[in-house]
Write a protein that holds these residues in place. Structure first.
Motif, PDB file in Angstrom:
ATOM      1  N   UNK A  19       0.826  -1.209   0.000  1.00 55.31           N
ATOM      2  CA  UNK A  19       0.000   0.000   0.000  1.00 55.31           C
ATOM      3  C   UNK A  19       0.862   1.262   0.000  1.00 55.31           C
ATOM      4  N   UNK A  20       1.903   1.256   0.818  1.00 53.93           N
ATOM      5  CA  UNK A  20       2.793   2.416   0.875  1.00 53.93           C
ATOM      6  C   UNK A  20       3.549   2.605  -0.431  1.00 53.93           C
ATOM      7  N   UNK A  21       3.950   1.504  -1.058  1.00 49.70           N
ATOM      8  CA  UNK A  21       4.633   1.587  -2.354  1.00 49.70           C
ATOM      9  C   UNK A  21       3.703   2.188  -3.403  1.00 49.70           C
ATOM     10  N   UNK A  22       2.432   1.777  -3.401  1.00 52.77           N
ATOM     11  CA  UNK A  22       1.456   2.327  -4.344  1.00 52.77           C
ATOM     12  C   UNK A  22       1.252   3.824  -4.096  1.00 52.77           C
ATOM     13  N   UNK A  23       1.196   4.221  -2.828  1.00 53.12           N
ATOM     14  CA  UNK A  23       1.035   5.640  -2.498  1.00 53.12           C
ATOM     15  C   UNK A  23       2.249   6.449  -2.953  1.00 53.12           C
ATOM     16  N   UNK A  24       3.436   5.882  -2.784  1.00 52.13           N
ATOM     17  CA  UNK A  24       4.659   6.563  -3.227  1.00 52.13           C
ATOM     18  C   UNK A  24       4.624   6.771  -4.741  1.00 52.13           C
ATOM     19  N   UNK A  25       4.223   5.730  -5.472  1.00 51.30           N
ATOM     20  CA  UNK A  25       4.140   5.845  -6.934  1.00 51.30           C
ATOM     21  C   UNK A  25       3.126   6.912  -7.344  1.00 51.30           C
ATOM     22  N   UNK A  26       1.981   6.928  -6.652  1.00 45.29           N
ATOM     23  CA  UNK A  26       0.956   7.926  -6.931  1.00 45.29           C
ATOM     24  C   UNK A  26       1.488   9.334  -6.658  1.00 45.29           C
ATOM     25  N   UNK A  27       2.154   9.494  -5.532  1.00 48.81           N
ATOM     26  CA  UNK A  27       2.716  10.804  -5.193  1.00 48.81           C
ATOM     27  C   UNK A  27       3.793  11.227  -6.178  1.00 48.81           C
ATOM     28  N   UNK A  28       4.556  10.287  -6.684  1.00 47.11           N
ATOM     29  CA  UNK A  28       5.587  10.597  -7.673  1.00 47.11           C
ATOM     30  C   UNK A  28       4.950  11.119  -8.961  1.00 47.11           C
ATOM     31  N   UNK A  29       3.876  10.478  -9.402  1.00 43.63           N
ATOM     32  CA  UNK A  29       3.168  10.922 -10.610  1.00 43.63           C
ATOM     33  C   UNK A  29       2.617  12.331 -10.402  1.00 43.63           C
ATOM     34  N   UNK A  30       1.976  12.551  -9.268  1.00 46.17           N
ATOM     35  CA  UNK A  30       1.402  13.867  -8.977  1.00 46.17           C
ATOM     36  C   UNK A  30       2.505  14.927  -8.894  1.00 46.17           C
ATOM     37  N   UNK A  31       3.630  14.584  -8.281  1.00 47.96           N
ATOM     38  CA  UNK A  31       4.748  15.522  -8.176  1.00 47.96           C
ATOM     39  C   UNK A  31       5.269  15.905  -9.551  1.00 47.96           C
ATOM     40  N   UNK A  32       5.394  14.922 -10.443  1.00 46.31           N
ATOM     41  CA  UNK A  32       5.836  15.221 -11.813  1.00 46.31           C
ATOM     42  C   UNK A  32       4.853  16.154 -12.507  1.00 46.31           C
ATOM     43  N   UNK A  33       3.564  15.859 -12.377  1.00 44.93           N
ATOM     44  CA  UNK A  33       2.547  16.699 -13.017  1.00 44.93           C
ATOM     45  C   UNK A  33       2.602  18.125 -12.482  1.00 44.93           C
ATOM     46  N   UNK A  34       2.723  18.261 -11.178  1.00 41.52           N
ATOM     47  CA  UNK A  34       2.782  19.596 -10.579  1.00 41.52           C
ATOM     48  C   UNK A  34       4.055  20.335 -10.990  1.00 41.52           C
ATOM     49  N   UNK A  35       5.150  19.610 -11.117  1.00 42.19           N
ATOM     50  CA  UNK A  35       6.398  20.239 -11.564  1.00 42.19           C
ATOM     51  C   UNK A  35       6.268  20.756 -12.986  1.00 42.19           C
ATOM     52  N   UNK A  36       5.643  19.962 -13.851  1.00 42.90           N
ATOM     53  CA  UNK A  36       5.423  20.389 -15.231  1.00 42.90           C
ATOM     54  C   UNK A  36       4.505  21.608 -15.277  1.00 42.90           C
TER      55      UNK A  36
END
Length: 103
Positions: A19-36
């Protein structure tokens, strides 16, 4: 019995880890989108600042020409007409319409 409890605990911890790994992956995607999006918005702001500077220079030049014209020519434009010509020329660009660029 002790082994059974430990196996249950291992299973529970593995599930938490997944579950934590899935949350990390989700947060990574969101972080990339916000950075863009942030990069696009910064680019938009820089363009708007440059446009504002350009309009300010144009305004100064027109005011200077108007003052120089006053000393040469006795004909004056009505005061209201000089302000009605100024309009932002940024087009349809707005922060909401900035496309996200892939990097």
């Amino acid at each position: 019995e002790k082994n059974l409890k430990l196996e249950e605990k291992i299973t529970m911890l593995q599930q938490q880890n997944e579950e934590l790994t899935a949350r990390i992956e989700q947060n990574t995607v969101i972080t990339r989108q916000l950075s863009e999006e942030n990069a696009n918005l910064q680019e938009y702001v820089e363009k708007e600042v440059e446009e504002k500077k350009k309009l300010s220079r144009t305004n100064e030049e027109l005011l200077w020409k108007l003052q120089e014209g006053d000393t040469v020519s006795p004909v004056k434009l009505p005061p209201a007409s000089s302000t009605s010509f100024y309009r932002c020329s940024s087009g349809n660009s707005s922060p909401a319409k900035v496309r996200t660029l892939r990097r």
